[in-house]
Design a protein around this motif. Structure first.
Motif, mmCIF file in Angstrom:
data_model
loop_
_atom_site.group_PDB
_atom_site.id
_atom_site.type_symbol
_atom_site.label_atom_id
_atom_site.label_comp_id
_atom_site.label_asym_id
_atom_site.label_seq_id
_atom_site.Cartn_x
_atom_site.Cartn_y
_atom_site.Cartn_z
ATOM 1 N N GLY A 21 0.747 -1.117 -0.445
ATOM 2 C CA GLY A 21 -0.282 -0.144 0.309
ATOM 3 C C GLY A 21 0.754 0.871 0.076
ATOM 4 O O GLY A 21 1.656 1.308 1.218
ATOM 5 N N VAL A 22 0.402 2.408 -0.691
ATOM 6 C CA VAL A 22 1.250 3.504 -1.048
ATOM 7 C C VAL A 22 0.084 4.939 -0.746
ATOM 8 O O VAL A 22 0.940 6.017 -0.559
ATOM 9 N N TYR A 23 -0.232 4.222 0.325
ATOM 10 C CA TYR A 23 -0.847 5.220 1.053
ATOM 11 C C TYR A 23 -0.124 7.124 1.433
ATOM 12 O O TYR A 23 0.735 6.631 2.200
ATOM 13 N N ARG A 24 -0.272 7.891 1.038
ATOM 14 C CA ARG A 24 0.751 8.960 1.810
ATOM 15 C C ARG A 24 1.252 9.094 1.945
ATOM 16 O O ARG A 24 2.557 9.402 2.547
ATOM 17 N N ILE A 25 2.363 7.971 0.759
ATOM 18 C CA ILE A 25 3.978 7.943 0.641
ATOM 19 C C ILE A 25 4.165 8.577 -0.415
ATOM 20 O O ILE A 25 3.351 9.079 -1.186
ATOM 21 N N ASP A 26 4.894 10.044 -0.114
ATOM 22 C CA ASP A 26 5.854 11.188 -1.488
ATOM 23 C C ASP A 26 5.570 10.762 -2.707
ATOM 24 O O ASP A 26 5.734 9.714 -2.756
ATOM 25 N N ASN A 27 5.446 11.486 -3.484
ATOM 26 C CA ASN A 27 5.008 11.236 -4.542
ATOM 27 C C ASN A 27 5.725 10.925 -5.524
ATOM 28 O O ASN A 27 6.116 9.970 -6.613
ATOM 29 N N ASN A 28 7.279 11.185 -5.097
ATOM 30 C CA ASN A 28 8.065 10.445 -5.713
ATOM 31 C C ASN A 28 8.981 9.610 -5.123
ATOM 32 O O ASN A 28 10.078 9.536 -4.905
ATOM 33 N N CYS A 29 8.224 8.570 -5.057
ATOM 34 C CA CYS A 29 8.535 6.870 -4.579
ATOM 35 C C CYS A 29 8.556 5.788 -5.036
ATOM 36 O O CYS A 29 8.477 4.780 -4.891
ATOM 37 N N SER A 30 8.603 6.431 -6.214
ATOM 38 C CA SER A 30 9.742 5.392 -7.279
ATOM 39 C C SER A 30 10.221 4.019 -7.405
ATOM 40 O O SER A 30 10.129 2.914 -7.143
ATOM 41 N N ASP A 31 10.958 4.887 -6.656
ATOM 42 C CA ASP A 31 12.625 4.276 -6.043
ATOM 43 C C ASP A 31 12.081 2.789 -5.176
ATOM 44 O O ASP A 31 12.064 1.558 -4.867
ATOM 45 N N LEU A 32 11.106 2.373 -3.854
ATOM 46 C CA LEU A 32 10.278 2.069 -2.891
ATOM 47 C C LEU A 32 9.054 1.574 -3.329
ATOM 48 O O LEU A 32 9.629 -0.103 -3.811
ATOM 49 N N ILE A 33 8.844 1.454 -4.596
ATOM 50 C CA ILE A 33 7.789 0.232 -6.051
ATOM 51 C C ILE A 33 8.609 -0.235 -6.099
ATOM 52 O O ILE A 33 8.595 -1.527 -6.211
ATOM 53 N N ALA A 34 9.243 0.265 -6.695
ATOM 54 C CA ALA A 34 10.513 -0.646 -8.026
ATOM 55 C C ALA A 34 11.527 -1.725 -7.043
ATOM 56 O O ALA A 34 11.793 -2.714 -7.350
ATOM 57 N N ALA A 35 11.479 -1.659 -5.797
ATOM 58 C CA ALA A 35 12.443 -2.065 -4.723
ATOM 59 C C ALA A 35 11.313 -3.856 -4.332
ATOM 60 O O ALA A 35 11.805 -4.670 -4.117
ATOM 61 N N ALA A 36 10.657 -2.960 -4.218
ATOM 62 C CA ALA A 36 9.133 -4.268 -3.646
ATOM 63 C C ALA A 36 9.194 -4.984 -4.962
ATOM 64 O O ALA A 36 8.936 -6.378 -4.866
ATOM 65 N N LEU A 37 8.716 -4.017 -6.070
ATOM 66 C CA LEU A 37 8.451 -5.409 -7.007
ATOM 67 C C LEU A 37 9.738 -6.272 -7.552
ATOM 68 O O LEU A 37 9.588 -7.146 -7.580
#
Length: 292
Positions: A28-44
């Motif tokens: 879930g990415v609720y209220r995570i900074d708009n520039n959170c692509s690094d975190l999401i990419a790491a999760a994937l």
């Protein structure tokens, strides 16, 4: 026997009532900074297959960027997003959906939801989104924060039942009546805020069970949700917690401790808003005929 790893455990799926196959666990990415692509990419890259975003979270674009950044193909990632109801109704829903697809740089979203039964236009918007589903822009259509009376109203209006209802679920707020209705009508339940926004993570009951099982309190709360069979989407903004949050598939909470955790539901303590109580009038679900 192949050892169970986080990656293959995260491959657990559920088949929705429309035939769509959805992962049982995600980020879930609720209220995570708009520039959170690094975190999401790491999760994937660690094996997460489901990302839960929304128009209201203001980070749909980061999800699209992260998918490319991760090296994953679009079809390998299950993306959930949600329309934030507005007085524009159906027109607003379609506008938000088109913007979602633009943000994701995709011609479809795997699961799209009405975020809450509010602003008096849910019936018209739901019909418009069903049409978008027929066009292939949406693979599955769901709702979030709908109570039993909202779900019954959709049925009375003759509308196709949602594939999913996403509601707040954690030991202190279990929404058992809504869960029961959804399971009786083959509507998959996604539980959000499984960590209760960490507001009770240091409670004695949780800490004691965590110590007994040599797990973290967060893992106990996440495992409780997984063990009840809910699609579970814990949020974290820290890359280091992605692995530990997902490490909940190779062990289980004993029955006696599950009963202790279940008993916390008597508190009926909500960690956030609860639109499941909104009236049909507030939702716009008392409408007799739906404009085509």
């Amino acid at each position: 026997m192949t050892p169970i790893t986080i990656a293959n455990a995260l491959a657990s799926t559920v088949t929705l009532n429309d035939g769509t196959v959805m992962p049982m666990f995600g980020l879930g990415v609720y209220r995570i900074d708009n520039n959170c692509s690094d975190l999401i990419a790491a999760a994937l890259q660690q094996g997460y297959l489901l990302i839960d975003t929304a128009e209201f979270y203001n980070n749909e674009h980061s999800v699209g960027v992260a998918i490319k950044q991760s090296g994953k193909k679009r079809e390998e990632v299950f993306v959930i997003s949600k329309w934030w109801p507005s007085t524009e109704g159906a027109k607003g829903a379609m506008k938000s959906l088109d913007q979602c697809l633009k943000n994701l740089e995709s011609n479809y979203v795997d699961l799209y939801m009405i975020h809450a039964p509010k602003d008096h236009h849910c019936a018209d918007a739901y019909q418009a989104l069903l049409d978008a589903k027929k066009q292939g822009k949406i693979k599955s259509l769901g709702v979030a924060n709908f109570g039993v009376h909202h779900l019954e109203a959709l049925a009375k209006l003759g509308l196709e039942k949602p594939s999913v209802n996403q509601i707040q679920i954690h030991p202190w707020y279990q929404n058992n009546d809504i869960v029961r209705y959804c399971r009786e009508h083959n509507i998959t339940v996604i539980g959000y805020s499984p960590l209760a926004k960490a507001k009770k993570i240091d409670e004695t009951t949780i800490v004691a069970i965590a110590k007994k099982l040599s797990k973290s309190p967060a893992q106990i709360l996440i495992r409780w949700s997984v063990q009840h069979g809910y699609v579970t989407i814990p949020k974290t903004s820290q890359e280091g917690r992605l692995k530990t949050n997902a490490d909940v598939f190779t062990w289980s909470i004993p029955d006696e401790d599950m009963k202790t955790l279940d008993a916390l539901g008597d508190q009926q303590w909500s960690c956030t808003w609860d639109p499941t109580k909104y009236s049909l009038e507030e939702a716009g679900l008392q409408v007799i005929t739906i404009q085509q």
